[in-house]
Design an enzyme around this catalytic site. Structure first.
Site, PDB file in Angstrom:
ATOM      1  N   SER A  18       0.814  -1.221   0.000  1.00  0.00           N
ATOM      2  CA  SER A  18       0.000   0.000   0.000  1.00  0.00           C
ATOM      3  C   SER A  18       0.844   1.267   0.000  1.00  0.00           C
ATOM      4  O   SER A  18       0.393   2.327  -0.429  1.00  0.00           O
ATOM      5  CB  SER A  18      -0.934   0.014   1.212  1.00  0.00           C
ATOM      6  OG  SER A  18      -0.189   0.059   2.403  1.00  0.00           O
ATOM      7  N   ASN A  82       7.070  -8.626   1.974  1.00  0.00           N
ATOM      8  CA  ASN A  82       7.603  -7.311   2.360  1.00  0.00           C
ATOM      9  C   ASN A  82       6.893  -6.717   3.572  1.00  0.00           C
ATOM     10  O   ASN A  82       7.472  -5.886   4.269  1.00  0.00           O
ATOM     11  CB  ASN A  82       7.479  -6.368   1.147  1.00  0.00           C
ATOM     12  CG  ASN A  82       7.592  -4.911   1.532  1.00  0.00           C
ATOM     13  OD1 ASN A  82       8.685  -4.396   1.756  1.00  0.00           O
ATOM     14  ND2 ASN A  82       6.440  -4.229   1.646  1.00  0.00           N
ATOM     15  N   SER A 134      16.224  -6.862   7.031  1.00  0.00           N
ATOM     16  CA  SER A 134      16.713  -5.531   7.421  1.00  0.00           C
ATOM     17  C   SER A 134      18.179  -5.637   7.819  1.00  0.00           C
ATOM     18  O   SER A 134      18.631  -6.698   8.278  1.00  0.00           O
ATOM     19  CB  SER A 134      15.913  -4.998   8.609  1.00  0.00           C
ATOM     20  OG  SER A 134      16.568  -3.872   9.166  1.00  0.00           O
ATOM     21  N   TYR A 147      11.674  -6.619  16.600  1.00  0.00           N
ATOM     22  CA  TYR A 147      11.815  -6.429  15.143  1.00  0.00           C
ATOM     23  C   TYR A 147      13.068  -7.130  14.614  1.00  0.00           C
ATOM     24  O   TYR A 147      13.013  -7.862  13.616  1.00  0.00           O
ATOM     25  CB  TYR A 147      11.869  -4.926  14.878  1.00  0.00           C
ATOM     26  CG  TYR A 147      12.012  -4.515  13.440  1.00  0.00           C
ATOM     27  CD1 TYR A 147      10.922  -4.530  12.574  1.00  0.00           C
ATOM     28  CD2 TYR A 147      13.239  -4.071  12.939  1.00  0.00           C
ATOM     29  CE1 TYR A 147      11.053  -4.123  11.252  1.00  0.00           C
ATOM     30  CE2 TYR A 147      13.372  -3.661  11.635  1.00  0.00           C
ATOM     31  CZ  TYR A 147      12.278  -3.681  10.790  1.00  0.00           C
ATOM     32  OH  TYR A 147      12.415  -3.276   9.476  1.00  0.00           O
ATOM     33  N   LYS A 151      13.590 -10.131  11.783  1.00  0.00           N
ATOM     34  CA  LYS A 151      14.361  -9.918  10.558  1.00  0.00           C
ATOM     35  C   LYS A 151      15.495 -10.924  10.448  1.00  0.00           C
ATOM     36  O   LYS A 151      15.861 -11.339   9.354  1.00  0.00           O
ATOM     37  CB  LYS A 151      14.878  -8.475  10.509  1.00  0.00           C
ATOM     38  CG  LYS A 151      13.753  -7.436  10.397  1.00  0.00           C
ATOM     39  CD  LYS A 151      12.932  -7.667   9.141  1.00  0.00           C
ATOM     40  CE  LYS A 151      11.771  -6.719   8.987  1.00  0.00           C
ATOM     41  NZ  LYS A 151      10.999  -6.952   7.760  1.00  0.00           N
TER      42      LYS A 151
HETATM   43  P1  NAP Z   1       5.700   1.008   5.815  1.00  0.00           P
HETATM   44  O1  NAP Z   1       5.818   2.233   4.993  1.00  0.00           O
HETATM   45  O2  NAP Z   1       5.371   1.129   7.253  1.00  0.00           O
HETATM   46  O3  NAP Z   1       4.667   0.016   5.103  1.00  0.00           O
HETATM   47  C1  NAP Z   1       4.359  -1.227   5.679  1.00  0.00           C
HETATM   48  C2  NAP Z   1       3.447  -2.000   4.765  1.00  0.00           C
HETATM   49  O4  NAP Z   1       3.129  -3.246   5.403  1.00  0.00           O
HETATM   50  C3  NAP Z   1       2.129  -1.301   4.491  1.00  0.00           C
HETATM   51  O5  NAP Z   1       1.742  -1.585   3.169  1.00  0.00           O
HETATM   52  C4  NAP Z   1       1.181  -1.983   5.471  1.00  0.00           C
HETATM   53  O6  NAP Z   1      -0.171  -1.987   5.056  1.00  0.00           O
HETATM   54  C5  NAP Z   1       1.709  -3.396   5.412  1.00  0.00           C
HETATM   55  N1  NAP Z   1       1.268  -4.196   6.544  1.00  0.00           N
HETATM   56  C6  NAP Z   1       1.493  -3.978   7.858  1.00  0.00           C
HETATM   57  N2  NAP Z   1       0.898  -4.931   8.584  1.00  0.00           N
HETATM   58  C7  NAP Z   1       0.291  -5.772   7.710  1.00  0.00           C
HETATM   59  C8  NAP Z   1      -0.492  -6.936   7.843  1.00  0.00           C
HETATM   60  N3  NAP Z   1      -0.774  -7.468   9.050  1.00  0.00           N
HETATM   61  N4  NAP Z   1      -0.961  -7.543   6.722  1.00  0.00           N
HETATM   62  C9  NAP Z   1      -0.710  -7.021   5.505  1.00  0.00           C
HETATM   63  N5  NAP Z   1       0.023  -5.917   5.313  1.00  0.00           N
HETATM   64  C10 NAP Z   1       0.518  -5.295   6.407  1.00  0.00           C
HETATM   65  O7  NAP Z   1       7.080   0.167   5.789  1.00  0.00           O
HETATM   66  P2  NAP Z   1       8.331   0.228   4.786  1.00  0.00           P
HETATM   67  O8  NAP Z   1       9.322   1.158   5.342  1.00  0.00           O
HETATM   68  O9  NAP Z   1       7.851   0.374   3.385  1.00  0.00           O
HETATM   69  O10 NAP Z   1       8.918  -1.243   5.027  1.00  0.00           O
HETATM   70  C11 NAP Z   1       8.611  -2.337   4.183  1.00  0.00           C
HETATM   71  C12 NAP Z   1       9.449  -3.531   4.635  1.00  0.00           C
HETATM   72  O11 NAP Z   1      10.836  -3.174   4.596  1.00  0.00           O
HETATM   73  C13 NAP Z   1       9.165  -3.956   6.068  1.00  0.00           C
HETATM   74  O12 NAP Z   1       9.238  -5.356   6.189  1.00  0.00           O
HETATM   75  C14 NAP Z   1      10.289  -3.313   6.845  1.00  0.00           C
HETATM   76  O13 NAP Z   1      10.567  -4.011   8.024  1.00  0.00           O
HETATM   77  C15 NAP Z   1      11.421  -3.419   5.851  1.00  0.00           C
HETATM   78  N6  NAP Z   1      12.507  -2.469   6.092  1.00  0.00           N
HETATM   79  C16 NAP Z   1      12.290  -1.119   6.029  1.00  0.00           C
HETATM   80  C17 NAP Z   1      13.337  -0.253   6.274  1.00  0.00           C
HETATM   81  C18 NAP Z   1      13.200   1.244   6.215  1.00  0.00           C
HETATM   82  O14 NAP Z   1      14.173   1.930   6.533  1.00  0.00           O
HETATM   83  N7  NAP Z   1      12.045   1.775   5.834  1.00  0.00           N
HETATM   84  C19 NAP Z   1      14.608  -0.771   6.572  1.00  0.00           C
HETATM   85  C20 NAP Z   1      14.787  -2.137   6.629  1.00  0.00           C
HETATM   86  C21 NAP Z   1      13.721  -2.981   6.367  1.00  0.00           C
HETATM   87  P3  NAP Z   1      -1.226  -0.826   5.520  1.00  0.00           P
HETATM   88  O15 NAP Z   1      -1.021   0.279   4.566  1.00  0.00           O
HETATM   89  O16 NAP Z   1      -2.533  -1.436   5.376  1.00  0.00           O
HETATM   90  O17 NAP Z   1      -0.866  -0.446   6.906  1.00  0.00           O
END
Ligand code: NAP
Length: 241
Positions: A18, A82, A134, A147, A151
């Site tokens: 999303s 993801n 991560s 978290y 990961k």
């Molecule tokens: P984000 O902007 O918070 O987006 C999270 C996404 O996960 C949203 O689409 C959310 O849907 C969905 N989600 C959460 N709970 C869910 C559930 N129970 N069922 C289905 N969908 C669910 O996160 P992001 O930064 O894009 O991160 C994406 C991935 O990359 C994650 O696994 C995160 O741990 C990893 N990551 C991110 C970073 C970073 O710096 N951003 C670094 C390392 C790893 P809704 O819109 O419905 O809430």
């Protein structure tokens, strides 16, 4: 539900599509000719991605979402696990819910979609699975015992899947993003941002496209000899860990 716009490419399902990294992965795969389905709690997805509301932590909901995709588009050939959440808190104050919610979504959620996708992939003797871990999986992170555990667990999960299914034309790889500009990192205060950035040799935060392009590389038909790999996309932040 939006209609997927491309009807010729492989069927790719991205969880957490999303917004943030998942939305960028969805858009990039659409641009490259995949027919993309995005799962999220809110049921939103970027243009060109077929959006389905699904809590990945719920195996019944995951089964229903896959069944619908199979009926409308065919079996999922490319899976990107993801979806992820944070509930940051120092260890001594971390509540049971903070622990279990993060495990349910990040770890069990990935297991639910990988398990559901695997049988049709085995049948087709083709599959591409990418799990989004991560940099903190191996570095650790203050306030992220829950978290970081998930990961790190995803790496063991992906490598086990890679070993189990490698002989069936299915690859399973991990991307370990560093500090990427999304809603997840938007909530960090200025002091934490400065501290994180000081640890990134390339000197900038990552962009969602940095992760999406790495995913596109790993799911390509021609990347069949890469499996069980953990690919850091972190500007060098995790080097040596
Ligand atoms: P984000 O902007 O918070 O987006 C999270 C996404 O996960 C949203 O689409 C959310 O849907 C969905 N989600 C959460 N709970 C869910 C559930 N129970 N069922 C289905 N969908 C669910 O996160 P992001 O930064 O894009 O991160 C994406 C991935 O990359 C994650 O696994 C995160 O741990 C990893 N990551 C991110 C970073 C970073 O710096 N951003 C670094 C390392 C790893 P809704 O819109 O419905 O809430």
């Amino acid at each position: 539900m939006n209609n997927a716009t491309n009807t010729s490419g492989r069927v790719a399902l991205v969880t957490g599509a999303s917004r943030g990294i998942g939305a960028a992965i969805g858009t990039t795969l659409v641009e490259r000719g995949y027919r993309v389905i995005g799962l999220s709690s809110s049921g939103k997805a970027p243009g060109g991605v077929m959006a389905l509301a699904c809590d990945v932590a719920d195996p019944v909901a995951v089964d229903a979402a896959f069944a619908r995709v199979e009926k409308e588009l065919g079996p999922v050939e490319v899976l990107v696990a993801n979806a992820g959440i944070t509930r940051d808190c120092l260890l001594m104050r971390m509540g049971d819910e903070d622990w279990s919610q993060v495990l349910d979504v990040n770890l069990t959620g990935a297991f639910n979609v990988i398990r559901r996708a695997s049988r049709p992939m085995v049948k087709a003797r083709f599959g591409r699975i990418v799990v989004i871990s991560s940099v903190v999986a191996t570095m650790g992170s203050i306030g992220q015992v829950n978290y970081a555990s998930t990961k790190a667990g995803l790496i063991g999960m992906a490598r086990s899947v890679a070993r189990e299914l490698g002989g069936r034309g299915i690859t399973c790889n991990v991307i370990a993003p560093g500090f990427i500009a999304t809603d997840m990192t938007e909530i960090l205060d200025e002091k934490m941002r400065t501290e994180y950035l000081a640890k990134v040799p390339v000197g900038r935060m990552g962009e969602v496209g940095d992760i999406a392009r790495a995913v596109a590389f790993l799911v390509d038909d021609e990347s069949g000899y890469i499996t069980g790999a953990v690919l850091p996309v972190d500007g060098g932040m995790g080097m040596g860990d």
